[in-house]
Motif scaffolding. Structure first.
Motif, PDB file in Angstrom:
ATOM      1  N   SER A  23      12.129 -13.894 -23.339  1.00 19.89           N
ATOM      2  CA  SER A  23      13.526 -14.174 -23.016  1.00 19.89           C
ATOM      3  C   SER A  23      13.941 -15.393 -23.832  1.00 19.89           C
ATOM      4  O   SER A  23      13.118 -16.259 -24.120  1.00 19.89           O
ATOM      5  CB  SER A  23      13.718 -14.433 -21.521  1.00 19.89           C
ATOM      6  OG  SER A  23      13.069 -15.627 -21.126  1.00 19.89           O
ATOM      7  N   ASP A  25      16.879 -18.480 -24.446  1.00 17.85           N
ATOM      8  CA  ASP A  25      18.054 -19.267 -24.070  1.00 17.85           C
ATOM      9  C   ASP A  25      18.684 -19.828 -25.338  1.00 17.85           C
ATOM     10  O   ASP A  25      18.005 -20.486 -26.133  1.00 17.85           O
ATOM     11  CB  ASP A  25      17.661 -20.424 -23.144  1.00 17.85           C
ATOM     12  CG  ASP A  25      17.019 -19.952 -21.846  1.00 17.85           C
ATOM     13  OD1 ASP A  25      17.478 -18.932 -21.303  1.00 17.85           O
ATOM     14  OD2 ASP A  25      16.063 -20.599 -21.389  1.00 17.85           O
ATOM     15  N   LYS A  62      11.478 -32.067 -24.091  1.00 17.17           N
ATOM     16  CA  LYS A  62      11.005 -30.834 -23.464  1.00 17.17           C
ATOM     17  C   LYS A  62      12.021 -30.244 -22.490  1.00 17.17           C
ATOM     18  O   LYS A  62      11.961 -29.059 -22.171  1.00 17.17           O
ATOM     19  CB  LYS A  62       9.678 -31.093 -22.749  1.00 17.17           C
ATOM     20  CG  LYS A  62       8.522 -31.406 -23.684  1.00 17.17           C
ATOM     21  CD  LYS A  62       7.235 -31.609 -22.921  1.00 17.17           C
ATOM     22  CE  LYS A  62       6.080 -31.885 -23.871  1.00 17.17           C
ATOM     23  NZ  LYS A  62       4.791 -32.075 -23.145  1.00 17.17           N
ATOM     24  N   ASN A 306       3.637 -21.491 -23.009  1.00 17.67           N
ATOM     25  CA  ASN A 306       4.443 -20.273 -22.911  1.00 17.67           C
ATOM     26  C   ASN A 306       5.896 -20.447 -23.337  1.00 17.67           C
ATOM     27  O   ASN A 306       6.724 -19.575 -23.027  1.00 17.67           O
ATOM     28  CB  ASN A 306       4.407 -19.731 -21.471  1.00 17.67           C
ATOM     29  CG  ASN A 306       3.027 -19.252 -21.072  1.00 17.67           C
ATOM     30  OD1 ASN A 306       2.484 -18.342 -21.666  1.00 17.67           O
ATOM     31  ND2 ASN A 306       2.446 -19.894 -20.070  1.00 17.67           N
ATOM     32  N   SER A 307       6.224 -21.514 -24.038  1.00 17.37           N
ATOM     33  CA  SER A 307       7.610 -21.677 -24.476  1.00 17.37           C
ATOM     34  C   SER A 307       7.659 -22.412 -25.808  1.00 17.37           C
ATOM     35  O   SER A 307       6.735 -23.150 -26.159  1.00 17.37           O
ATOM     36  CB  SER A 307       8.440 -22.412 -23.425  1.00 17.37           C
ATOM     37  OG  SER A 307       7.957 -23.726 -23.227  1.00 17.37           O
ATOM     38  N   TYR A 309      10.639 -23.899 -29.097  1.00 15.12           N
ATOM     39  CA  TYR A 309      11.964 -24.044 -29.678  1.00 15.12           C
ATOM     40  C   TYR A 309      11.968 -23.337 -31.029  1.00 15.12           C
ATOM     41  O   TYR A 309      10.978 -23.368 -31.769  1.00 15.12           O
ATOM     42  CB  TYR A 309      12.333 -25.516 -29.892  1.00 15.12           C
ATOM     43  CG  TYR A 309      12.630 -26.288 -28.635  1.00 15.12           C
ATOM     44  CD1 TYR A 309      13.526 -25.810 -27.681  1.00 15.12           C
ATOM     45  CD2 TYR A 309      12.027 -27.529 -28.398  1.00 15.12           C
ATOM     46  CE1 TYR A 309      13.796 -26.530 -26.524  1.00 15.12           C
ATOM     47  CE2 TYR A 309      12.299 -28.256 -27.246  1.00 15.12           C
ATOM     48  CZ  TYR A 309      13.184 -27.745 -26.312  1.00 15.12           C
ATOM     49  OH  TYR A 309      13.466 -28.459 -25.163  1.00 15.12           O
ATOM     50  N   LYS A 319      15.619 -21.650 -27.164  1.00 14.09           N
ATOM     51  CA  LYS A 319      14.387 -21.846 -26.413  1.00 14.09           C
ATOM     52  C   LYS A 319      13.805 -20.470 -26.104  1.00 14.09           C
ATOM     53  O   LYS A 319      14.458 -19.636 -25.487  1.00 14.09           O
ATOM     54  CB  LYS A 319      14.615 -22.622 -25.113  1.00 14.09           C
ATOM     55  CG  LYS A 319      13.301 -22.911 -24.378  1.00 14.09           C
ATOM     56  CD  LYS A 319      13.510 -23.709 -23.107  1.00 14.09           C
ATOM     57  CE  LYS A 319      12.179 -23.996 -22.422  1.00 14.09           C
ATOM     58  NZ  LYS A 319      12.341 -24.708 -21.136  1.00 14.09           N
ATOM     59  N   ASN A 321      11.078 -18.173 -24.254  1.00 19.44           N
ATOM     60  CA  ASN A 321      10.224 -18.148 -23.068  1.00 19.44           C
ATOM     61  C   ASN A 321       9.386 -16.873 -23.092  1.00 19.44           C
ATOM     62  O   ASN A 321       9.926 -15.773 -23.166  1.00 19.44           O
ATOM     63  CB  ASN A 321      11.072 -18.189 -21.795  1.00 19.44           C
ATOM     64  CG  ASN A 321      12.048 -19.354 -21.789  1.00 19.44           C
ATOM     65  OD1 ASN A 321      11.649 -20.502 -21.681  1.00 19.44           O
ATOM     66  ND2 ASN A 321      13.335 -19.063 -21.922  1.00 19.44           N
ATOM     67  N   LYS A 323       7.064 -14.436 -21.140  1.00 19.30           N
ATOM     68  CA  LYS A 323       6.766 -14.077 -19.748  1.00 19.30           C
ATOM     69  C   LYS A 323       5.564 -13.141 -19.710  1.00 19.30           C
ATOM     70  O   LYS A 323       5.446 -12.221 -20.514  1.00 19.30           O
ATOM     71  CB  LYS A 323       7.974 -13.391 -19.113  1.00 19.30           C
ATOM     72  CG  LYS A 323       9.226 -14.254 -19.070  1.00 19.30           C
ATOM     73  CD  LYS A 323      10.392 -13.515 -18.445  1.00 19.30           C
ATOM     74  CE  LYS A 323      10.851 -12.357 -19.316  1.00 19.30           C
ATOM     75  NZ  LYS A 323      12.045 -11.682 -18.756  1.00 19.30           N
TER      76      LYS A 323
END
Length: 333
Positions: A23, A25, A62, A306-307, A309, A319, A321, A323
């Motif tokens: 996902s 952002d 962060k 798990n994330s 930029y 950002k 992500n 999952k």
């Protein structure tokens, strides 16, 4: 759960694995290609610094808080950030400009390399002896202009006070110069129209190591002394991931500009908001992010396990992500 399904699972046996999904952002994006592009992102202490077009320099933490960084800007593009050490950051830019930043004292030093006023320092790397290598070509190339590339590589062993040219080719653009940490040699990607070759610097001269392909290869990274990963392709068309042992072509991703890896995942950033996720060299997952315009994603950096930029053209800041979703696989016994 349905009793019949429970019985089936009991008879055949079940194993649980995890499938990954992405996902995204959208933290920032512009409305035009003339908006300031972000070219590189690097970790500096506990934040991530972003550099780009028109001399933009920002930090993001962060939690996504963005701040401007004050430095002796001349509104010239900054293409690459590299840590010389824990205390010194180097930024290379347009019109023969290099910046040195003392992280502890917050002081800046600007270096103008004589004779390179019309050149862009597109990439840089630092070896174990703290020698600094700059690569690039004609400034118009970085601005999508048509001209003779006039590619070069420079080296400095005295913190940028003096520079020596160790490579020059009128018809090649040097997109990438990189130290292999496993053999401590310097490698470069030399691009001339319709082909990219990988060279290695040995015995004070550049030797052709391998022909990569008939397209731009923008980035090279190393997994061991003999194992490399090169990313590239065609803008708006196919992406390429070439390693020492295999070749992958990714339909629809466009040119793959960058690659970043942690212990669990590898991310590739491409054209038109495209992101590719790879877990432990398994199947590649292509994720398309719908942006205002088909902005390219140039680089990414992991924030945590798990994330990440990702940054790119048109002031794009994302950002990512990752999952993990449990997936039940039925196996016959």
């Amino acid at each position: 759960m349905n009793r019949l399904l429970l019985l089936l699972l009991f008879i055949t046996g079940v194993s649980q694995s995890k499938a990954q999904d992405i996902s995204v952002d959208i933290l920032q994006q512009g409305s035009s290609f003339s908006d300031s592009s972000y070219y590189d992102i690097a970790k500096v202490e506990d934040k991530f610094w972003i550099c780009g077009k028109y001399g933009i320099l920002k930090s993001i933490d962060k939690n996504g808080k963005i701040e401007n960084i004050e430095y002796p800007s001349e509104n010239l593009d900054i293409y690459k950030l590299e840590n010389l050490s824990d205390e010194t950051l180097i930024a290379s830019g347009d019109k023969g400009t290099v910046y040195f930043h003392d992280i502890k004292t917050k002081k800046w030093r600007t270096v103008k390399v004589k004779g390179y006023e019309n050149a862009c320092f597109y990439n840089l790397t630092v070896d174990y002896k703290k020698n600094i290598y700059l690569s690039g070509g004609n400034s118009k190339i970085a601005h999508s202009g048509k001209t003779v590339p006039n590619g070069f590589i420079l080296v400095s062993s005295d913190m940028g006070k003096t520079w020596t040219r160790i490579y020059h080719n009128l018809f090649n653009m040097v997109w990438c110069v990189k130290v292999n940490p496993y053999d401590q040699k310097v490698y470069a990607l030399m691009y001339s129209p319709n082909k990219t070759d990988m060279f290695v610097y040995e015995n004070q001269k550049w030797n052709k190591k391998q022909k990569l392909g008939n397209s731009i290869f923008h980035e090279i990274q190393f997994e061991s002394e003999s194992q490399f990963v090169a990313t590239g392709g065609w803008i708006g068309k196919k992406g390429r991931i070439y390693t020492s042992s295999h070749k992958k072509i990714i339909e629809g991703s466009g040119l793959l500009w960058g690659r970043v890896k942690n212990e669990k995942y590898t991310l590739y950033t491409g054209c038109n908001g495209n992101i590719i996720l790879d877990q432990n060299n398994s199947n590649l997952i292509l994720h398309h992010t719908s942006l205002n315009l088909p902005f390219s994603l140039y680089e990414a950096i992991f924030i945590d396990e798990n994330s990440a930029y990702a940054i790119g053209s048109g002031r794009t800041l994302l950002k990512i992500n990752i999952k993990e979703n449990p997936v039940f696989e039925v196996k016959n016994q």
